[in-house]
Write an enzyme that holds these catalytic residues in place. Structure first.
Site, mmCIF file in Angstrom:
data_model
loop_
_atom_site.group_PDB
_atom_site.id
_atom_site.type_symbol
_atom_site.label_atom_id
_atom_site.label_comp_id
_atom_site.label_asym_id
_atom_site.label_seq_id
_atom_site.Cartn_x
_atom_site.Cartn_y
_atom_site.Cartn_z
ATOM 1 N N LYS A 194 0.822 -1.216 0.000
ATOM 2 C CA LYS A 194 0.000 0.000 0.000
ATOM 3 C C LYS A 194 0.859 1.270 0.000
ATOM 4 O O LYS A 194 2.028 1.229 0.358
ATOM 5 C CB LYS A 194 -0.942 -0.008 1.212
ATOM 6 C CG LYS A 194 -1.722 -1.299 1.384
ATOM 7 C CD LYS A 194 -2.688 -1.593 0.241
ATOM 8 C CE LYS A 194 -3.334 -2.945 0.419
ATOM 9 N NZ LYS A 194 -4.758 -2.967 0.320
ATOM 10 N N ARG A 223 -11.145 -4.216 26.496
ATOM 11 C CA ARG A 223 -10.960 -3.321 27.646
ATOM 12 C C ARG A 223 -11.770 -2.050 27.460
ATOM 13 O O ARG A 223 -12.300 -1.766 26.394
ATOM 14 C CB ARG A 223 -9.473 -2.954 27.796
ATOM 15 C CG ARG A 223 -8.608 -4.124 28.164
ATOM 16 C CD ARG A 223 -7.206 -3.669 28.579
ATOM 17 N NE ARG A 223 -6.484 -4.786 29.155
ATOM 18 C CZ ARG A 223 -5.676 -5.605 28.459
ATOM 19 N NH1 ARG A 223 -5.461 -5.398 27.170
ATOM 20 N NH2 ARG A 223 -5.078 -6.607 29.048
ATOM 21 N N ARG A 240 -3.490 -4.948 18.235
ATOM 22 C CA ARG A 240 -2.687 -3.738 18.462
ATOM 23 C C ARG A 240 -1.472 -3.668 17.551
ATOM 24 O O ARG A 240 -0.923 -4.690 17.151
ATOM 25 C CB ARG A 240 -2.218 -3.702 19.920
ATOM 26 C CG ARG A 240 -3.357 -3.586 20.927
ATOM 27 C CD ARG A 240 -2.829 -3.658 22.347
ATOM 28 N NE ARG A 240 -2.082 -4.873 22.593
ATOM 29 C CZ ARG A 240 -2.440 -5.821 23.454
ATOM 30 N NH1 ARG A 240 -3.541 -5.692 24.168
ATOM 31 N NH2 ARG A 240 -1.703 -6.899 23.615
HETATM 32 C C1 LIG Z 1 -5.488 -4.292 1.013
HETATM 33 C C2 LIG Z 1 -6.968 -4.232 1.050
HETATM 34 C C3 LIG Z 1 -7.713 -4.643 2.168
HETATM 35 C C4 LIG Z 1 -7.136 -5.354 3.353
HETATM 36 O O1 LIG Z 1 -6.027 -4.838 3.909
HETATM 37 P P1 LIG Z 1 -4.946 -5.761 4.650
HETATM 38 O O2 LIG Z 1 -4.206 -4.743 5.444
HETATM 39 O O3 LIG Z 1 -4.118 -6.419 3.607
HETATM 40 O O4 LIG Z 1 -5.671 -6.712 5.528
HETATM 41 C C5 LIG Z 1 -9.075 -4.451 2.141
HETATM 42 N N1 LIG Z 1 -9.691 -3.930 1.070
HETATM 43 C C6 LIG Z 1 -9.020 -3.561 -0.020
HETATM 44 C C7 LIG Z 1 -9.775 -2.977 -1.179
HETATM 45 C C8 LIG Z 1 -7.638 -3.716 -0.086
HETATM 46 O O5 LIG Z 1 -6.977 -3.406 -1.208
#
Ligand SMILES: *Cc1c(COP(=O)(O)O)cnc(C)c1O
Length: 408
Positions: A194, A223, A240
């Site tokens: 990302k 919690r 976390r």
């Molecule tokens: C990457 C992604 C996710 C999930 O993120 P992760 O951090 O990999 O669990 C959810 N939705 C979309 C559209 C994504 O591209």
């Protein structure tokens, strides 16, 4: 002899594409400071990142989670969306959009996407609403936001939650309001692929104080704020982040605004160079968006006009040096996970859908998504950080392939 690189001609776009992720002394210093402090766990840096990221999007609260997936699961859990409830999602997305709904014991209902934004189509959302619908979960695909005006109207009129899967939309804005802060809550991913990342990680944004407290509780073992350590009030989990991740995220966020502008400018160069080219369809940004992130740049191929398949077009463009590829290869519902539900249930999810009617995903058809899976091309965010001259070469390479398409 042909001019095309695929037939031995000169490459139109020679360039060393930068690798990903990107880091420098800011990440190094942050990591070292955490190491040497001995404070490795969910502390001041995590809080600082949450505040900065929420402020970046104009949201009141930010609650980090271990991933985008678990952040989505958290939202669904605290909104008490569960067995028998339906959540409307698009099928042109990563599996987490749907798996988070299944994990919550609820039922993903697929609505089609719009051909010009590749995001959830509000008209089809309206058609898919039933008395069991609890939420709409649009995906801001590649950073382009779904029509939040219309989806907001629908959600308000039908009393539904609007949960934004903003996992491609760091910094995107709808009429000046940050992605993730437009609906009831929104979710971002910081997984390594990302645009902002710490290997893994995620965050939930919301303006709702109670929802924020519940998300905090859920991600921190049930919690409650200000209460005893071994007092647990809700069914939570441990989602976390560590201070190491927060140190990296703080550095990544500091660098991000400049990258956001650069990608937007480079996408503009591509749009200007490719607009009107026969057989190439652009995905132009909705003017109601005041800023947009690009997790990738998308365009569509009209194989009838070009006379070649998308795959052949991609081979030729790649041979010219353009880092372009197909995107999601098929609609999410065509995965075995969905196709086998009628026969086998869901592996690793015993008992689903808990007495409610099992949907038949073999019957689902979203024709726009099916077409988009077959004709769309992606240029990833890493390439969109190149110099404008390189982006111009990239556009010229695509134009070259189109103008010599008869030789393919
Ligand atoms: C990457 C992604 C996710 C999930 O993120 P992760 O951090 O990999 O669990 C959810 N939705 C979309 C559209 C994504 O591209």
């Amino acid at each position: 002899m042909s001019e095309l690189a695929i037939h031995g001609g000169p490459k139109a776009c020679e360039h060393e594409w930068s690798s990903w992720p990107i880091w420098d002394d800011r990440e190094r210093a942050g990591l070292n400071a955490v190491l040497e402090s001995g404070e490795w766990w969910y502390g001041a840096r995590v809080r600082e990142f949450e505040e900065r990221y929420a402020a970046f999007h104009g949201a009141k609260h930010g609650i980090t989670s271990s991933s985008g997936t678990t952040a989505l699961e958290t939202c669904l859990a605290v909104l008490e969306i569960g067995a028998g409830d339906e959540v409307i999602i698009p099928p042109y997305t990563f599996v987490a959009t749907a798996s988070s709904v299944l994990r919550s014991n609820a039922i993903p209902v697929f609505a089609d996407i719009e051909p010009h934004t590749l995001c959830l189509d509000p008209d089809d959302v309206e058609r898919k609403i039933t008395p069991r619908t609890k939420a709409i979960m649009p995906v801001h695909l590649a950073g382009h936001m779904a029509d939040m005006d219309r989806l907001g109207d629908i959600a308000r009129a039908r009393n539904l939650y609007l949960i934004e899967d903003a996992c491609h939309a760091w910094g995107s804005q709808w009429k000046g309001k940050g992605a993730g802060a437009v609906g009831h809550c929104g979710v971002f991913s910081f997984q390594v692929s990302k645009n902002i990342n710490s290997g893994e990680g995620g965050i939930i944004l919301t303006d709702d104080d109670d929802l924020a407290d519940m998300c905090r509780g859920f991600t921190n073992c049930g919690r409650r704020k200000g209460k005893a350590w071994y007092a647990h009030y809700s069914l939570g989990s441990n989602l976390r982040l560590t201070e190491f991740q927060a140190a990296i995220l703080l550095a990544q966020l500091e660098r991000y605004p400049e990258q956001l502008v650069r990608r937007e400018e480079n996408a503009g160069i591509l749009n200007d160079a490719l607009r009107g080219l026969p057989g190439i369809g652009l995905v132009e940004t909705d003017p109601r968006m005041t800023r947009r992130s690009y997790h990738f740049y998308t365009f569509r191929i009209d194989s009838e006009v070009l006379g070649v398949s998308r795959e052949r077009f991609l081979e030729a463009a790649q041979a010219e040096g353009v880092p372009v590829r197909e995107g999601y290869p098929h609609p999410l519902y065509t995965n075995e996970l969905f196709q086998c539900i009628q026969e086998n249930g869901i592996p690793a999810h015993h008992g689903w859908p808990f007495g409610f009617e099992v949907p038949d995903y073999t019957e689902v058809s979203c024709p726009v998504t099916e077409q988009v899976c077959a004709d769309t091309c992606w240029i990833m965010h890493t390439a969109l950080l190149a110099a404008p001259s390189t982006i111009a070469d990239m556009a010229a390479a695509i134009r070259k392939v189109v103008s010599h398409i008869g030789e393919l």
